[in-house]
Write an enzyme that holds these catalytic residues in place. Structure first.
Site, PDB file in Angstrom:
ATOM      1  N   CYS A  35       8.264  -1.102   0.129  1.00 18.40           N
ATOM      2  CA  CYS A  35       8.256  -0.967  -1.335  1.00 18.40           C
ATOM      3  C   CYS A  35       9.267  -1.934  -1.956  1.00 18.40           C
ATOM      4  CB  CYS A  35       8.597   0.458  -1.743  1.00 18.40           C
ATOM      5  SG  CYS A  35       7.533   1.720  -1.007  1.00 18.40           S
ATOM      6  N   CYS A  72      12.670   2.275   0.513  1.00 13.74           N
ATOM      7  CA  CYS A  72      11.588   1.954   1.441  1.00 13.74           C
ATOM      8  C   CYS A  72      11.496   0.445   1.538  1.00 13.74           C
ATOM      9  CB  CYS A  72      10.272   2.543   0.942  1.00 13.74           C
ATOM     10  SG  CYS A  72       8.783   1.857   1.692  1.00 13.74           S
ATOM     11  N   SER A  93       6.140  -1.869 -18.163  1.00  7.22           N
ATOM     12  CA  SER A  93       5.155  -0.806 -18.001  1.00  7.22           C
ATOM     13  C   SER A  93       3.909  -1.325 -17.296  1.00  7.22           C
ATOM     14  CB  SER A  93       4.779  -0.242 -19.374  1.00  7.22           C
ATOM     15  OG  SER A  93       3.717   0.686 -19.285  1.00  7.22           O
ATOM     16  N   ARG A 124       0.845  -1.186   0.000  1.00  6.80           N
ATOM     17  CA  ARG A 124       0.000   0.000   0.000  1.00  6.80           C
ATOM     18  C   ARG A 124       0.887   1.245   0.000  1.00  6.80           C
ATOM     19  NH1 ARG A 124      -2.500  -1.033   6.076  1.00  6.80           N
ATOM     20  NH2 ARG A 124      -0.609  -0.580   7.286  1.00  6.80           N
ATOM     21  N   TRP A 179      12.566   4.367 -11.304  1.00  6.53           N
ATOM     22  CA  TRP A 179      11.857   4.117 -12.563  1.00  6.53           C
ATOM     23  C   TRP A 179      12.565   4.748 -13.753  1.00  6.53           C
ATOM     24  CZ3 TRP A 179       8.827   0.242 -12.786  1.00  6.53           C
ATOM     25  CH2 TRP A 179       8.118  -0.170 -11.648  1.00  6.53           C
ATOM     26  N   ARG A 216      -2.163   9.836 -11.891  1.00  9.11           N
ATOM     27  CA  ARG A 216      -1.217   8.876 -12.474  1.00  9.11           C
ATOM     28  C   ARG A 216      -1.659   8.350 -13.836  1.00  9.11           C
ATOM     29  NH1 ARG A 216       2.466   6.636  -8.524  1.00  9.11           N
ATOM     30  NH2 ARG A 216       2.077   7.495  -6.449  1.00  9.11           N
TER      31      ARG A 216
END
Length: 512
Positions: free
Chosen positions: A402, A399, A254, A199, A212, A295
């Site tokens: 993450c 993180c 992607s 999350r 990215w 986004r």
């Protein structure tokens, strides 16, 4: 005077040029975005395969989603072994997330079901240095007339040869593996995924953007000429200038990125303090429509948002094809946790879900790729190395939560690519394919962590497609409410609608 005028013209031209291609500036005038703009073109054919979006929506939401979510809640799939302490191999990680939502809870080895089992230890590979050392070789015991000195067989291997053998093993792994495996790392720990849900954590800014940017600009195949250097994504209009293999690579990455972004939008921190007497101390989490539109709305993404969503469906098809291809093998796995009842339920759930997957009419066709001799072989090697690099970039995420989910989903996609392109599952029509006795070490094609990552990664993609349906419904209801308020002469709802989709901002949001 002439030179001065030329200089002024040059400065004006330069400013206009920078604004035209700038990463955080406008490419064109944008009106306040339509609440349904993200979904207007999310229909029809996906391209590079015969399937269409609507078929996948129904198949996933009705048949796959409830099954895969139930499956990954089983003990076998809850625990994932990962090393979160690896140093970033590409740059100094100077931005660690300090928020409490970035941290993860690890668990002891003893708490993992089946950890001490014979099944777990059977596949631990013995180092050549240990296997062939002199003190591990047993002496012959035979008849009394046997002379051990004359029949001595020297089984030791020199240190130099041990080093070479280790290189052979590393080469064999690199030929078939598309990503790194943390199973053998000393610092790897087990993580209970149910205690560490994926999350929004607040991890953003230059550190997250660099991850990215490095993936898209340095490790994705790109068209030879791309004028949008500051925009890391390949424009959909340029994908036609790439061969099928390179398009598949880009679209898979992607699609994975889109899926992760959807998870963050659907499990967003709405309030650090929950509402009500029985509120969770971890805060209130839920869908954030404004973040989703930031986004993916065309007006915020140079018109690319809907195409990124299509790439989600594309990578879903790719991973589902991998499950179907390795299905007979996966149906023979033990899925051992030490609980016979749970293990049997897990095997039955696997067979049930794979049986549904087999019925899907339009699977991704990997046989069309990497055909053409030496050039195709070189392209496959480049394809593999690019993806291995991406798996290593995951160690640069600042993180922990993450990083955990990034590594898991990257390994899941890498395992799918291994199934599709390593050649181990290519013997179509072989009645024994996937039905080898798994207790024999030489027949172990996938490690436990690869299977856990493969199913959990597919579950994340399935969840993203289901969440898209939720966002579609919320946005449709929101649009109807706004239109009704506009016709009645009110202004408050209209302002809310604009703020939800960026207040008509001309400046596209940063990709992340």
């Amino acid at each position: 005077m002439v030179y001065k005028n030329c200089f002024v013209v040059f400065i004006i031209f330069a400013v206009v040029k920078v604004q035209a291609v700038g990463f955080d500036t406008e490419l064109f005038e944008t009106a306040p975005c339509d609440s349904n703009a993200c979904f207007d073109s999310l229909h029809g054919s996906l391209g590079d395969c015969s399937c269409n979006v609507d078929t996948i929506d129904y198949f996933n939401n009705v048949k796959i989603f409830p099954r895969i979510q139930s499956l990954v809640s089983k003990d076998y799939f809850r625990f994932y072994k990962v090393n979160l302490k690896k140093e970033c191999p590409f740059w100094v990680d100077d931005s660690r997330c300090a928020m409490k939502y970035c941290h993860i809870k690890t668990c002891s080895k003893e708490s993992v079901p089946g950890y001490d089992s014979e099944y777990e230890n059977e596949y631990l590979e013995e180092s050549p240095a240990t296997k062939y050392s002199e003190n591990t070789q047993s002496k012959c015991k035979g008849d009394s007339d046997h002379d051990p000195d004359l029949g001595y067989l020297n089984m030791t291997i020199s240190a130099a040869n041990q080093f070479e053998i280790a290189k052979w093993k590393a080469y064999d792994d690199s030929v078939e593996n598309f990503c790194q495996n943390d199973d053998k790392d000393v610092e790897a720990e087990y993580v209970d995924l149910s205690l560490n849900p994926e999350r929004y954590t607040g991890y953003k800014g230059p550190s997250a953007h660099r991850i990215w940017r490095s993936i898209y600009q340095e490790n994705c195949f790109r068209p030879k000429s791309n004028p949008y250097e500051s925009f890391p994504h390949v424009l959909s209009s340029d994908l036609g200038n790439m061969c099928l293999e390179k398009r598949v690579f880009y679209r898979a990455v992607s699609g994975l990125h889109s899926s992760i972004n959807i998870h963050l939008c659907s499990k967003y921190l709405l309030s650090e303090k929950g509402i009500g007497f029985a509120a969770s101390p971890e805060g209130e989490w839920g869908p954030n429509i404004a973040e989703f539109q930031r986004r993916f709305d065309p007006s915020q993404t140079f018109g690319e948002g809907p195409n990124w969503l299509k790439n989600l469906y594309f990578v879903y098809l790719l991973e589902m094809r991998a499950l179907a291809k390795a299905g007979p093998y996966l149906e023979r796995e033990d899925y051992f946790t030490g609980n016979p009842t749970e293990d049997e339920e897990t095997r039955n759930a696997i067979s049930n879900m794979l049986g549904i997957i087999y019925t899907f009419p339009e699977h991704f066709n990997e046989s069309l790729m990497f055909n053409g001799g030496l050039q195709a072989t070189q392209l496959k090697n480049e394809f593999r190395e690019h993806f291995r690099n991406i798996s290593r970039i995951m160690d640069c995420v600042g993180c922990d939560k993450c990083k955990l989910w990034g590594k898991l989903q990257t390994q899941g996609l890498g395992t799918a690519l291994k199934i599709l392109f390593s050649g181990k599952w290519d013997s179509e029509g072989d009645p024994d394919q996937g039905k080898l006795p798994l207790r024999h070490k030489s027949n172990k094609r996938l490690h436990r962590s690869e299977i856990v990552a493969l199913f959990n990664a597919f579950a994340r993609l399935s969840n993203s497609i289901r969440e898209l349906e939720n966002f579609r419904n919320m946005l449709s209801g929101h649009s109807s409410e706004v239109r009704g308020n506009v016709f009645s002469g009110g202004d408050s709802k209209r302002v809310s609608a604009n703020s939800a989709c960026g207040s008509g901002s001309k400046k596209p949001a940063k990709w992340s």
